[in-house]
Scaffold this motif. Sequence first.
Motif, short mmCIF file in Angstrom:
data_model
loop_
_atom_site.label_atom_id
_atom_site.label_comp_id
_atom_site.label_asym_id
_atom_site.label_seq_id
_atom_site.Cartn_x
_atom_site.Cartn_y
_atom_site.Cartn_z
N THR A 9 -9.32 11.58 13.35
CA THR A 9 -10.34 12.34 14.07
C THR A 9 -11.74 11.94 13.62
N GLN A 64 -17.50 7.47 18.52
CA GLN A 64 -18.18 8.10 19.65
C GLN A 64 -19.69 8.16 19.41
N ARG A 65 -20.08 8.50 18.18
CA ARG A 65 -21.51 8.55 17.85
C ARG A 65 -22.14 7.17 18.00
N LYS A 84 -12.69 8.58 15.15
CA LYS A 84 -13.02 8.72 16.56
C LYS A 84 -14.42 9.30 16.75
N GLN A 85 -14.78 10.28 15.91
CA GLN A 85 -16.11 10.88 16.01
C GLN A 85 -17.19 9.87 15.67
#
Length: 292
Positions: free
Chosen positions: A8, A15-16, A11-12
């Motif tokens: 997780t 994404q950022r 993925k964050q």
Amino acid sequence: MSLLEEDTGRKQIAQRRRIDFILHILFVVSTAIGVVALMALIIDIVLDGFMRFAPDLFTNYPSRRASQAGMKSAIVGSLYMLLIMAPLSFILGVGAAIFLEEYAKKNRLTRLIQLNISTLAGVPSIVYGILGLTLFVRGLALERSLLSGALTMTLLVLPIIIVAAQEAIRAVPKARRDASFALGATKWQTVSRSVMPSALPGVMTGVILALSRAIGETAPLVMIGGLTYVAFLPESIMDSFTVMPIQIYNWISRPNEAFHELAAAGIIVLLIMLLLMNFAAILLRNKYQKNV
């Protein structure tokens, strides 16, 4: 930390990074559009006015014949207006900023004054033309003179100078003031010998940029009666006048293509003057920052 939490987190982070990359591209594209549009306009103006950019442009007065027309009276009128406007704007604007930041009590009245000054900095220039027409041309009976124009343009740039000077004064560390008071200096000695030398780079930059804006304004001067055809130089501050933006407007509004070329040459002169003023602001800022 479990494998699920690590996944997780990755993925964050990914994404950022994608969002950061998209925003970076968006900002680059936005900047490029503005720069390309500006360069296209400048190139178009230079191509149109380069052939008319000659000594006659500076030595001849306006004429109904494009081959004999120049903008001597407009250039001199702009310089005269700048010479009157600059000291008035500096003294009144910086003085008001010093009073509001260093002497005035922080109460409801000063907050109201500050709000009005910030609001006036964004008022359309035509409003100042109406004010100048009412106050100087008719109220003080200064007629449609060079002095009326200079005073009107002073009103235009005053809010900008006050706001810029206030920001520069606020940027001076409080420790500098405290150190001056600790050495026994008075309030005025602290302001004049400690605060203002540190704030001067920002103050001078704001003043010159505000004057640069005033040099390119047309609407206020049209309202108070700046002439579009002046074939003489002002001999006193009560004489009629014209300035470069008004002369350029007069030429560009004519159907003759030769006058459009003259207008482009006049725009080049105005751009050079604005660039020199901005360059002077950079030099002054760098010079005083080294001495602080």
